[in-house]
Design an enzyme around this catalytic site. Structure first.
Site, PDB file in Angstrom:
ATOM      1  N   VAL A   1       0.896  -1.157   0.000  1.00 48.19           N
ATOM      2  CA  VAL A   1       0.000   0.000   0.000  1.00 48.19           C
ATOM      3  C   VAL A   1       0.935   1.208   0.000  1.00 48.19           C
ATOM      4  CG1 VAL A   1      -1.819   1.239   1.222  1.00 48.19           C
ATOM      5  CG2 VAL A   1      -1.781  -1.264   1.250  1.00 48.19           C
ATOM      6  N   PRO A   2       1.151   1.837  -1.161  1.00 49.96           N
ATOM      7  CA  PRO A   2       2.338   2.682  -1.369  1.00 49.96           C
ATOM      8  C   PRO A   2       2.253   4.071  -0.752  1.00 49.96           C
ATOM      9  CG  PRO A   2       1.023   2.646  -3.356  1.00 49.96           C
ATOM     10  CD  PRO A   2       0.360   1.692  -2.391  1.00 49.96           C
ATOM     11  N   CYS A   3       2.330   4.143   0.571  1.00 54.33           N
ATOM     12  CA  CYS A   3       2.329   5.444   1.247  1.00 54.33           C
ATOM     13  C   CYS A   3       3.581   6.246   0.912  1.00 54.33           C
ATOM     14  CB  CYS A   3       2.178   5.267   2.747  1.00 54.33           C
ATOM     15  SG  CYS A   3       3.326   4.097   3.494  1.00 54.33           S
ATOM     16  N   HIS A   4       4.633   5.576   0.429  1.00 53.89           N
ATOM     17  CA  HIS A   4       5.851   6.299   0.069  1.00 53.89           C
ATOM     18  C   HIS A   4       5.655   7.168  -1.171  1.00 53.89           C
ATOM     19  CE1 HIS A   4       5.885   2.449  -2.100  1.00 53.89           C
ATOM     20  NE2 HIS A   4       6.615   3.049  -3.028  1.00 53.89           N
TER      21      HIS A   4
END
Length: 294
Positions: free
Chosen positions: A261-264
């Site tokens: 889950v690409p919070c970056h």
């Protein structure tokens, strides 16, 4: 009993081709970040790390898919701002549209998700069994957590920081039963970090355990294509709460399934990379790694 007694980290099988590269890469990224204005040469970096320039170039390029110089260009603030300033392009919608082909949309090709019920979240994991294990990854030791429904947690630790990493994750669901089980979590680690195994035909199931607002934010993150970025305000617009940018930022910071889950890929309003729960250097590493894959 400490985590070290519960799980034998030394017994972990390296599931990446070059599992020890991250420490070298991490130090290179730190130098490129701290000494950005001086634009350090490959020779300068290699000397500081006591490696030959040729070997360092090969190691970094093998890991990231691009040279240290190209990596620097890919993850600087200017790069982030360019992602946010595509002329005449609505940011979120266009970034999704541009990511529809090839391997550039991790979500479409690989991830399917479900959310725990509000009651399950409010119970703080009561009745839930979460299996966990540490595994080598391109970004240091990865703590993988899974329920019988799918991947529920993914976090990162530097050497010696495993206990703190585990404590950080476990306190999110304090009433759950945590079971050390590297055999159960190894298949998740093997798939998550190998783009060759990202397949729409065999999707990775993830389980989002959070409040309704957090889950909506995390679902929005899943729509950001590989190699792209959006701001917190864009996410707030996407979930129908345009004035909630600060709350969105907090929810992004509480994302329990990092990388997948690409919070970056979420940036500040100015285009700044801002913070990252598992370290800003690691965030830059993820963005650079992804830049080498698209």
């Amino acid at each position: 009993m400490t985590l070290a007694h519960q799980i034998d980290l030394s017994a972990t099988t390296d599931i990446t081709p070059d599992g020890d590269d991250y420490e070298t890469v991490r130090r290179v990224i730190e130098m490129l970040t701290v000494e950005y204005q001086s634009q350090p040469s490959l020779e300068t970096i290699a000397a500081a790390l006591r490696q030959s320039p040729t070997q360092l170039q090969k190691t970094f390029t093998r890991w990231a898919g691009l040279s240290p110089k190209a990596f620097l260009q890919a993850v600087t603030l200017d790069h982030a701002k360019r992602l946010l300033r595509q002329e005449d392009l609505p940011l979120l919608e266009t970034s999704i549209e541009l990511g529809l082909s090839g391997p550039s949309r991790l979500h479409d090709l690989f991830v399917t998700h479900e959310a725990m019920s509000p009651g399950e979240w409010k119970s703080k994991g009561a009745g839930l069994t979460i299996r966990y294990g540490f595994h080598p990854s391109p970004f240091g030791q990865a703590l993988v957590m899974a329920t019988d429904r799918g991947l529920a947690g993914l976090a990162f630790a530097d050497a010696g920081g495993e206990q703190a990493c585990y404590d950080d994750m476990a306190c999110r669901w304090p009433n759950a039963l945590f079971v050390a089980d590297q055999i159960a979590t190894a298949p998740y680690a093997a798939r998550v970090f190998d783009p060759g195994r990202w397949s729409q035909e065999e999707p990775l199931r993830v389980v989002l355990i959070g409040s309704d607002f957090q889950v909506r934010v995390w679902q929005s993150l899943l729509r950001i294509p590989l190699g792209r970025a959006v701001t917190y305000s864009d996410i707030a617009q996407q979930i129908g709460q345009p004035t909630a940018s600060r709350a969105v930022g907090a929810a992004v910071g509480r994302n329990p399934i990092s990388f997948v889950v690409p919070c970056h890929r979420a940036l500040g309003k100015s285009g700044a990379l801002t913070g990252y729960h598992w370290g800003l250097t690691r965030k830059r590493a993820m963005l650079g790694w992804e830049a080498g894959k698209v």
